[in-house]
Design a protein around this motif. Sequence first.
Motif, short mmCIF file in Angstrom:
data_model
loop_
_atom_site.label_atom_id
_atom_site.label_comp_id
_atom_site.label_asym_id
_atom_site.label_seq_id
_atom_site.Cartn_x
_atom_site.Cartn_y
_atom_site.Cartn_z
N LEU A 33 0.85 -1.18 0.00
CA LEU A 33 0.00 0.00 0.00
C LEU A 33 0.89 1.23 0.00
N VAL A 34 0.78 2.04 -1.04
CA VAL A 34 1.60 3.25 -1.17
C VAL A 34 0.72 4.46 -0.87
N LEU A 35 1.18 5.29 0.07
CA LEU A 35 0.39 6.43 0.53
C LEU A 35 1.14 7.74 0.30
N ALA A 36 0.55 8.61 -0.51
CA ALA A 36 1.12 9.93 -0.82
C ALA A 36 0.52 10.94 0.16
N ASN A 37 1.14 11.08 1.30
CA ASN A 37 0.55 11.83 2.42
C ASN A 37 0.21 13.27 2.06
N VAL A 38 -0.90 13.76 2.65
CA VAL A 38 -1.45 15.07 2.31
C VAL A 38 -1.66 15.91 3.57
N GLY A 39 -1.96 17.20 3.34
CA GLY A 39 -2.18 18.10 4.45
C GLY A 39 -3.47 18.88 4.40
N ASP A 40 -4.26 18.71 3.33
CA ASP A 40 -5.51 19.45 3.21
C ASP A 40 -6.48 18.69 2.32
N GLY A 95 -0.28 26.81 9.36
CA GLY A 95 0.62 27.81 9.90
C GLY A 95 1.24 27.47 11.23
N TYR A 96 1.31 26.17 11.53
CA TYR A 96 1.91 25.71 12.78
C TYR A 96 3.13 24.85 12.50
N GLN A 97 4.01 24.76 13.50
CA GLN A 97 5.11 23.83 13.43
C GLN A 97 4.61 22.40 13.58
N ASP A 98 5.32 21.46 12.97
CA ASP A 98 5.13 20.06 13.30
C ASP A 98 5.75 19.82 14.67
N GLY A 99 5.25 18.81 15.39
CA GLY A 99 5.80 18.51 16.70
C GLY A 99 4.81 18.76 17.82
N ASN A 100 3.57 18.21 17.67
CA ASN A 100 2.55 18.30 18.72
C ASN A 100 2.15 19.74 19.03
N GLN A 101 2.12 20.61 18.00
CA GLN A 101 1.76 22.01 18.18
C GLN A 101 0.35 22.34 17.69
N LEU A 128 -6.26 21.00 18.58
CA LEU A 128 -7.16 19.90 18.25
C LEU A 128 -8.31 20.35 17.34
N LYS A 129 -8.79 21.56 17.54
CA LYS A 129 -9.89 22.05 16.71
C LYS A 129 -9.50 22.08 15.25
N LEU A 130 -8.26 22.52 14.94
CA LEU A 130 -7.81 22.58 13.56
C LEU A 130 -7.60 21.18 12.99
N LEU A 131 -7.07 20.27 13.81
CA LEU A 131 -6.92 18.89 13.36
C LEU A 131 -8.28 18.30 13.01
N THR A 132 -9.26 18.52 13.88
CA THR A 132 -10.60 17.96 13.67
C THR A 132 -11.25 18.51 12.41
N THR A 133 -11.18 19.83 12.21
CA THR A 133 -11.81 20.41 11.03
C THR A 133 -11.10 19.96 9.75
N THR A 134 -9.78 19.74 9.83
CA THR A 134 -9.05 19.23 8.67
C THR A 134 -9.52 17.83 8.31
N VAL A 135 -9.67 16.98 9.30
CA VAL A 135 -10.15 15.61 9.05
C VAL A 135 -11.56 15.65 8.47
N LEU A 190 11.05 24.59 6.85
CA LEU A 190 9.61 24.82 7.00
C LEU A 190 9.21 24.92 8.46
N ASN A 191 9.74 24.03 9.28
CA ASN A 191 9.37 24.07 10.69
C ASN A 191 9.87 25.35 11.35
N GLY A 192 11.06 25.81 10.92
CA GLY A 192 11.57 27.07 11.44
C GLY A 192 10.72 28.26 11.01
N LEU A 193 10.26 28.24 9.77
CA LEU A 193 9.40 29.31 9.26
C LEU A 193 8.11 29.39 10.05
N MET A 194 7.50 28.25 10.32
CA MET A 194 6.23 28.22 11.05
C MET A 194 6.40 28.59 12.51
N ALA A 195 7.61 28.44 13.05
CA ALA A 195 7.84 28.78 14.48
C ALA A 195 7.55 30.25 14.74
#
Length: 268
Positions: free
Chosen positions: A17-24, A51-57, A60-67, A260-265
């Motif tokens: 199973l090949v998964l091309a991961n997405v963000g939106d 507009g957030y860093q990766d790393g548990n930042q 939850l509301k934004l994660l939920t609405t994205t899903v 990218l993570n530095g930019l979002m910081a």
Amino acid sequence: MTRLSTVFRNLHQDNLLVLANVGDAGSARIVESVGSKAVATSSAAVAWANGYQDGNQLPLKLLTTTVESMVRVLTVPLTVDVEGGYSDDLESVAKVIDCVVRAGAVGINIEDGAGSIDLILRKIEVAKKVASTRGIDLFVNVRTDVYLRCLVAPERQLVETISRASLFEQAGADGFFAAAMVEEYDIATLCEATRLPVNLLSWSGQPEIHELARLGVKRLSAGSSIAEFLLGANNALAKSFLRTGRLFEHPLDAFTYSDLNGLMAKTN
């Protein structure tokens, strides 16, 4: 959702199973339209898109609405990267799992990181329990960072990874994600040592895709790499257009994860 959870589980049984991961949601729809049998998020891609860093930042509301936005446009199963559950507090982890399951996810990725083994085992158990109360047979794919973060000495990495696969399986995991594992011998040995479907992160120096399938790998993820390229292209196109009014001036290059993570910081 029950049907989709069964479909997703079955996708790990035979072919790779090949998964091309997405963000939106737009990217999710595109990935499905080109033939993907399932869609997976990248935690980094989702964080950066908001507009957030990766790393548990990510809130939850934004994660939920994205899903929710992805589920709205998809007909295939969706699996969601929840990092480390966005917390080490088990009640908070349970809330995260409940939100993404109610939003329509039938699978998750959750990672051990540098935390204790006992903690990730408890997170696995919490995830399975929460999903079960919602009537969902959640596919819990557990990522170990033994190779990715060099959690142990190089000569111990394979043994430690196999040990964690066994512990995760006992805790109820459905898949095992050995991020940054590259060498053919290590891959083959892991696939033989665990009954869990083995997931790899696409990485420079790995065997070709057909060889990974032959070795027994059941899932291959792009991780944040597609988002890194797309956002790098966005950067180059925007700079070119602002200077010249034309879109194409230079070749398009990917951002690096750290850039990218530095930019979002700066926005957090």
